[in-house]
Write an enzyme that holds these catalytic residues in place. Structure first.
Site, short mmCIF file in Angstrom:
data_model
loop_
_atom_site.label_atom_id
_atom_site.label_comp_id
_atom_site.label_asym_id
_atom_site.label_seq_id
_atom_site.Cartn_x
_atom_site.Cartn_y
_atom_site.Cartn_z
N SER A 21 0.83 -1.29 -0.04
CA SER A 21 -0.07 0.13 0.04
C SER A 21 0.88 1.08 0.12
O SER A 21 1.89 1.57 0.61
CB SER A 21 -0.81 0.08 1.27
OG SER A 21 -1.38 -1.29 1.69
N ARG A 88 8.20 -1.49 3.44
CA ARG A 88 9.44 -1.53 2.51
C ARG A 88 9.87 -0.04 2.45
O ARG A 88 9.11 0.94 2.24
CB ARG A 88 8.73 -1.95 1.09
CG ARG A 88 9.83 -1.77 -0.07
CD ARG A 88 9.64 -2.37 -1.61
NE ARG A 88 8.68 -1.68 -2.36
CZ ARG A 88 8.55 -2.05 -3.45
NH1 ARG A 88 9.43 -3.02 -4.29
NH2 ARG A 88 7.60 -1.55 -4.31
N GLU A 162 15.50 -8.45 -7.89
CA GLU A 162 14.94 -7.71 -9.22
C GLU A 162 15.86 -7.49 -10.26
O GLU A 162 15.98 -6.71 -10.73
CB GLU A 162 14.23 -6.65 -9.07
CG GLU A 162 14.61 -5.70 -7.82
CD GLU A 162 13.45 -4.44 -7.55
OE1 GLU A 162 12.43 -4.25 -8.44
OE2 GLU A 162 13.61 -4.14 -6.39
N LEU A 263 -2.15 -6.82 -5.40
CA LEU A 263 -2.32 -5.35 -5.52
C LEU A 263 -3.44 -4.75 -4.87
O LEU A 263 -3.47 -3.66 -4.75
CB LEU A 263 -1.86 -4.95 -7.04
CG LEU A 263 -0.61 -5.18 -7.58
CD1 LEU A 263 -0.53 -5.22 -9.06
CD2 LEU A 263 0.42 -4.27 -6.99
N ASP A 392 4.63 -44.25 -0.66
CA ASP A 392 5.71 -44.78 0.51
C ASP A 392 5.73 -43.42 1.43
O ASP A 392 5.06 -42.34 1.27
CB ASP A 392 6.74 -45.16 -0.30
CG ASP A 392 7.45 -44.18 -0.80
OD1 ASP A 392 7.27 -42.95 -1.01
OD2 ASP A 392 8.60 -44.56 -1.64
#
Lengths: 437, 437, 437
Positions: A21, A88, A162, A263, A392
């Site tokens: 946000s 962030r 990034e 978003l 298994d």
């Protein structure tokens, strides 16, 4: 056999959703409006991790105010927010000034006098470079902890992968996290950022759309697995295309990436539900390159499409899939259909299979066949088929993943209990929370 | 030009098949029954590597007995077994107790008094972690060698790559194998284990089926290539689906992974034959996303399907592939078909091409065109087409791989000579064993 | 926000084309004939990098003469050649004799007395192994520079990545390039060599064709991005198949690999144009697994194929895509078409969008929607649709890549100005060279 999965470093083992946000919007009388809206989310609309975004989502000129807004809003309402809170801040591998600014913003947000820090779980760093740049970010967090008398390593750190340098750093994490001169054990999420990654790789597509970057997602998931962290995919631009978003989460889960950026609250709801086992089981018919879901008509699972046709010709059958035509007798047809059909178990089925295997194992049997029957109808022709799979210990443990995810959600998100019980029924929820423990 | 492929570390350059057998089955009067069955296999039913499996395939409570069984059965019949013998013992990157137990089992199996060790080529370690964990496994083998007066490094070591840590270790092998404080040169096979890998990566698929894990297979093949080792793919669960199993081996070979795990003698036969050059050459017609094999009707290679249609319209042609329709004159049609058609050479063709190139090279010519003609018939319309490819030194060496694989098989598996000669004819076998040497 | 892409190490940021020519052909009266032909190329037929190939393209016995030819031809005509000149010399990671020979050939070519060196930009090394082998190659170039009084690091070095060892070395570049005991900053291009790579990986395909090696191309592009170098794909054998070659370049660009090897001037023209923004924009209709270009009929963009059909049924519509049929009302159809349609912008469109975003940004707005309208006609049914995309700083920077590529070409290739202006028109060229600066 003990579970050998690398143990996660933090309470949460899974993060399904990562909602960002803007921290300060220009021209609103209350610039923190978006923050107040997001922190009020509850239940399936609330993300596992909420990230007040003081970087790209907020105009550069508004970021000092944004840092103040984060502190204020989290101080007021953070105690009641059901997910984790990871703001962030700004960071750039190639710009010391931006890194210093990021440190300043963390100091503002974390200042104990503002009483937000007790509700903040960690910080998210964009634009990190190679591993030594990650260490600078770690050091910045250590400075904040030290300045305010917080225990070293108590604040988590997540990064946006990034660029190619950061993709390569994913291979170093396991070796670097133990070293005495850093606190990298604070690492929590590895989040892909495909838009900037596309720029950094200098990739070009005709429409300007993002390349799939399958290798990046694999390497991020692998890095998370090797170091006990959590892999999260980047933003999905086309916010109208909820179906495409859901398909992306399914594709990601098959790579071990069970979380994704959101978003909008609609995307949050979709991504919160997607990795959970389905409520209803169903059969898939593999028709060439696609898998088509059959309709449950009570007496039989029925195929409605045109791609596959089945015709009875005396004592034989003519089966066509796309352009391929086969003449088969009853046994051959049966075998063919068994190969074409797959069952998608719901949570109830999963718990049944788990319990069945646990019993067998306790009685000293190492492997059992799990069988599932169905009547299938194609163009009016009906046939009994069954799908059986050997289980298994390894199969059992691999099959546990979605159940563990459910258990992790149930433990960490009481605000979703009501919706989960509505979805699955209290009985299934009870059994699912018990199994494997 | 000398061959620059990294030389393999051991006699065998290729392993096509890796068959596992339980070492001790509860409730049988002879708990070693499965071992006795497997060690009796010969010819195409016998694997290149046989692995008595004292880990997952054998119940934990039976593993001490299993170790004794391995020693006993291999002592009795190991001398006559045509493949290599590499028992799998227990190991866990996260459990010292299991690692110690694995060491104990190796000591039992390798004890010279039991007279099995001279027939045992090495051991297989599951659940290894990062490179330092591989070194612990290497050290355990060194202890065994030292305890029984065997030369250090004489026992081979293979690992199951079934977690992200081990996938990352694949990148370190070339640097680590030379170091003075380990004997990692003993490394032989890198075997993928996709079920446990799926668990470790926490991947989820709707049906519970395994993800394709293409990147893991590439990285395993790359690690093997860089370090002179052999890459082997993991088990293929659906043992009824032989066609799917064969397709998996073809897909793997295109990644440089020429070996695969086998769970049954049928799978062994399929995987032993799959990487060998075909007996008959044939033409493929590329129709959209699929390649269809043409039928050899003696006078022409004929396409039978519905996906491609060809119609003569006066002096022109109408070609449709799926939904695409093209109006072409004769030259355009010819060009179109040349682009759509590919030839799959059989071993005879391969040897011819090799010899042709070697002659040219000896006469100082660096590159020649290899041409192949055929008459193709689609919907009754016939056309002469040819497929030509430039060959230079690099093409020649790349094309040698299947022939080298054949030569490696021929040298190491005398028990398959008869079947190979039945398949190819003695003449082709003779030429194939001579070429390139 | 400053651009965080790792800055390239050399003047050129992009290389579209890498053309190789034999250095000495036996039996011609002028053995340098091919060199003289290539160095005369201009405009779109001239590559960004020309590589006189004194390795595989030239017979071993002719290579000493080839080195002399390179010096002679480049001395005579190198000054006028519009691209860079990087001869390839012999090198082998596993053969010191070949490495010494490569050094000798460089010394002959670079000898100042021959007056070629001032026109030579660097050398290309084939068959390199792990990073320490790259350092040997770097040292050989340093010796040449030292011998002839050239500045250390002034000659560029490019490598052919054609084995697993070299693929792994790609991950070490960023760490190794800074070290005081090498001059690896001279590194320029990373060029894949898929034929030898296929041999080294021991990969087998039924037809002998090359595997796609997607992971190799990704890892090469990633390595280039992390270290500020340029990624170039290997040769495309089928020189008649220009369409397939063009598709390969498009696939490569989506991985960040914007250059490719060229074997002929036709391939050079195709690869020089392919990564440039298109002259005309157009719409794509996604029909199942394929994207079909619509025809611009002036009043509407029209779909001509058979795969998608659209029918008006009273106030509703029937849309079929392959085997899928949907009954939709007008709004649903509109939404469906919006999802199926994508616009491919031409350079003019790109510059418009850039300018629009720059304006918005300067006025303090962080994100804007770029909208594009069109009338679409399918089976006579027309509909107005629009395609809109959110643009923020990151989108803007990612979208800049093709424009930057154009600007790089325009700056470094004056000989192509005329063709570029013919293609785009002077006005578009002017705006494109201005934008973003």
């Amino acid at each position: 056999m003990a579970d050998t999965v690398t143990p996660r470093k933090h309470e949460r083992s899974f993060v399904r959703t990562f909602l960002t946000s803007p921290t300060a919007v220009k021209g609103e009388e209350d610039s923190a409006k978006m923050l107040r809206g997001a922190i009020g989310l509850r239940g399936m609309q609330a993300p596992d991790v909420w990230t007040p975004d003081n970087e790209d989502a907020t105009a550069p000129t508004m970021r000092d105010e944004g840092a103040e807004n984060v502190a204020e809003v989290v101080a007021e309402e953070g105690a009641d927010f059901p997910g984790e809170i990871h703001p962030r801040i700004v960071w750039r591998r190639d710009d010391a000034g931006t890194r210093y600014q990021g440190l300043q913003h963390m100091l503002r947000i974390a200042d104990p006098k503002k009483e937000a820090i007790e509700h903040i779980d960690g910080f998210v760093f964009p634009e990190v470079g190679d591993i030594d740049d990650w260490k600078k970010a770690d050091e910045a967090v250590t400075m904040v902890e030290n300045e305010y008398g917080l225990e070293e390593g108590s604040l988590k750190m997540s990064v946006i992968v990034e660029c190619a340098q950061a993709e390569l750093a994913l291979e170093d994490l396991r070796d670097e996290m133990g070293k005495p001169t850093n606190n990298l054990e604070r690492l929590f999420m590895l989040v892909d950022g495909e838009v900037d990654y596309t720029k950094d790789m200098r990739a070009i597509t005709p429409t300007g759309g993002l390349p799939p970057w399958v290798e990046l997602r694999h390497n991020t998931s692998r890095g998370a697995s090797a170091a006990g962290l959590i892999a999260v995919d980047g933003p999905y631009d086309d916010i109208r295309d909820i179906e495409g978003y859901r398909n992306r989460t399914i594709e990601n889960s098959a790579m071990g990436m069970n979380g994704i950026w959101s978003l909008t609250p609609d995307q949050v709801v979709t991504a919160n539900k997607s990795p959970l086992p389905p409520v209803e089981g169903y059969w898939l018919l593999e028709a060439g390159d696609r898998k088509i879901e059959l309709d449950d008509e009570g007496d039989a699972w029925t195929y409605a499409g045109d791609r596959v046709t089945l015709e009875e010709t005396g004592d034989r059958y003519r089966l066509t899939v796309g352009d391929d035509r086969k003449e088969l007798d009853e046994d051959e047809l049966h075998q063919e259909l068994v190969d074409m059909l797959e069952y998608v178990p719901n949570m109830d089925d999963m718990v049944d299979s788990m319990e069945e295997f646990e019993e067998a194992r306790d009685s000293g049997i190492g492997a059992i066949a799990m069988t599932r029957d169905a009547t299938v109808r194609i163009d009016g022709v009906e046939m009994e088929i069954e799908d059986d799979r050997m289980w298994d210990e390894a199969t059992y443990e691999a099959a546990m993943t979605p159940v563990k995810l459910f258990q992790d959600v149930y433990e960490n998100r009481p605000d979703q209990h009501e919706e989960l019980e509505e979805m699955y029924g209290a009985n299934v929820v009870d059994r699912a929370t018990e199994i494997g423990s």
